[in-house]
Design an enzyme around this catalytic site. Sequence first.
Site, PDB file in Angstrom:
ATOM      1  N   CYS A 159       0.790  -1.193  -0.108  1.00 50.56           N
ATOM      2  CA  CYS A 159      -0.159  -0.095   0.030  1.00 50.56           C
ATOM      3  C   CYS A 159       0.941   1.313   0.254  1.00 50.56           C
ATOM      4  O   CYS A 159       0.249   2.123  -0.227  1.00 50.56           O
ATOM      5  CB  CYS A 159      -0.916   0.057   1.056  1.00 50.56           C
TER       6      CYS A 159
ATOM      7  N   HIS B  38      -3.801   8.257   5.427  1.00 46.26           N
ATOM      8  CA  HIS B  38      -4.069   6.873   4.741  1.00 46.26           C
ATOM      9  C   HIS B  38      -5.524   6.642   5.188  1.00 46.26           C
ATOM     10  O   HIS B  38      -6.001   5.992   4.425  1.00 46.26           O
ATOM     11  CB  HIS B  38      -2.901   5.989   5.467  1.00 46.26           C
TER      12      HIS B  38
ATOM     13  N   HIS C 266      -9.910   1.308  -0.768  1.00 45.52           N
ATOM     14  CA  HIS C 266      -8.618   1.136  -0.395  1.00 45.52           C
ATOM     15  C   HIS C 266      -7.808   0.425  -1.677  1.00 45.52           C
ATOM     16  O   HIS C 266      -8.246  -0.703  -2.222  1.00 45.52           O
ATOM     17  CB  HIS C 266      -8.235   0.340   0.767  1.00 45.52           C
TER      18      HIS C 266
END
Lengths: 433, 332
Positions: free
Chosen positions: A186, A324, A361
Amino acid sequence: MTARAAITGVGVVSPFGLGRDAFFDGLAAGATAVGPIRSFDADSFPTAVAGEVPLPVIDPDALIAELGARGATRAAAVVEPLARGGALRDRKIAFGLLAAAEAWRHAGLGDGAGDRAAHLVLGLGLEQAFLDDFAPIFAGGAIRWDAEPGAPLPPTRFRTPVDACARACHRLLGLTGPTVVNASACAAGALAVAHAAALIARGTADVVVCGASDSMVNPLGIGGMSRLGAPSPRRAPDACRPFDRRRDGLAIGEGAAVFVVEAEGRARARGARALATVLGAGSTQDAYRATAPRPDGAAAAAAIARALARAGLAPADLGYVNAHGTGTPLNDPAECRALHRALGDHAARVPVSSIKGAIGHLMAAAGAIELAACVMALTRDLLPGTAHHRERDPDCDVDVLGPAPVARAVAHTLSNSFGFGGQNAAVILGRAS
Amino acid sequence: MTTRVIAAAAVSARGRRWRSVARDGAAHDLDGGPPPRARKMMTRGALLAALGLRDLAAALDRPLHDAGFFLGVGASAGPMEDVVPMLAASIGDDGFSLARFGRAGLAACNPLLAFQLMNNFTLCHAAIQEGVGGPSGAFFSRGGGTATALVEARAAIAAGDCAVAIAGGADSALHPVTWAELVRDGFAAGGLVAGEGCALVALAADGAPGLAVVESCALHHAGDGDTARLADVARGVVAAWATARDEAAAVVIAPWGDPPRRALRAAIEAAVGRAVVIDVSTTAGDALAASPALAWVAAVDRICAGLASRVLVLGAGVDGDLGVAAFALEAS
């Protein structure tokens, strides 16, 4: 003396649709694009919603036409072999191609040798596995590898190479520079943009095509993440509620964001419009646990502090933080602690939002598309909101925006990306000079 | 700024040691690594990286919490003992069923399978085990890309992001899916010997005692599988490096299969005529993303053993790029 890196082109494929305008307009409207999975039957899966790009099937002819509409002259030569080989089943390849073509055209780059000498730095997610490919060679509870040569399978079988998307983008744009594939989960997208800016600053490259593409909206991707317990168990559009007291997990998303980053002087000389400047970046490693972020946020804070130092900025110079903000119970408070460690008192004042409630995400592409959201903040003077955020968790003591976007002009933005496994990245953008 | 190699480590078919990685052999010893609970989550590449980093940390004998860590990593390699039960629960007489997979297949696999599959966990497990907390990057490599790890480690030191940066590669060609791909793509028939391993070098800047100096490192585009183009680019690199060549120079190559091997050898011969050439893929097997890093430690070993004063490393595979690193004996 180091060169500053200017962003001169942006291409986006997001759950809001194809193109940066669809993405920016979706965020500006405070919309949400998380919904039932349509690209495969997920009814029996623990997770059945995602931020899915509205292309349930990747049709090669349609993809060629879309790429052609973005000025890509090599589209058929690139897409047709991928389609014949079965590689287009890996959705992130198409997303990366579309975003790269859009960014290239947006920057006004062409077929000249100087443009094509661009380096390519892409963040990419793990190989897409094709579980159904195993069926023809599975017998008696075992994989019969000796049966593989005669099995009715496409040339690209079982999985696609991680770098397949990057190789395809390289061919599509006719690049002659080297390719780097960042596989840092990520954090990959943010690290790819940071890497591109570093190549410019070092004088290694004048132009870099950078960003990320990913899709885990496939059976093993959705299933594997569900098995980890990372996604919200709720089958609802508000599955992901960053920083909210009721948050219970992430929503998986897919898509791509690609940028053209070039030396500021080169951009100015050719009359290109700079959209933003990459001012600084930092990365660290949690070195804590494979399955959880460091709760005190110390390593993430060190990445933010390094980015600030590299940018030559003080915490108070930051006007917006794109967090995030995964909406998981562990990530959000740890990130807020990191912000307090790194920014001090300013952490309570600077507006913070997460776009993961709206689009999910995007995993390896998360950091890239969130930097695209920062470009929107800098070019439209509009800070994205935090979709589905209603009641702030007391453990998340920062100024969370949302769910509606906020009109505000800011000079500098910070974007955080924290990867599974503990890799942290922070990137600071500034308004174009 | 001079960047030095201050320590090295390797795990390969030649044993768990970096000295002699491309010279005499030794037993393959994977004992003394991470605890069993951690091992259970690790792929083969991750285990090899953890072992390599443990040895490097022991050699460095200093805290690594601020050290950088940059690694060339290979393909996902989920353990087949977890994958097969998942497939068995999902595949029936009518083929693979999404409904069966959702209902029973997922329950049959390791809950942490997704983490096992993530390529960056090859780096992260090792970093967690040894507490390496500085800047990091996992770079996917099918040949040339591992050079990026060395480039970025060197750059991190130059930028002041860390005092010590670790660069390397870890991978295994022995995973059944990987091996099936190598067979299908003709590499096995072309003489590729499946290998595995991890190699790491620790870099530091001025002031640190070193094993060797990193003269240069870079990644060049060398054509998408066009071996003539690869040979052209490699010839230019070797010729430029050889301008100040001395008699004790050597070239270590890390080719991914036979076509790049022949291209690199032809390039070296065209540029400098007869030269000492060491091919780590024939001495340690083809360890894919780890091979270029094994070549780095073979180069440093050669310098430390007094067999060469300058060594050029060329790594090339199917990813279309040429990774280059030049090491040298530090001038006294």
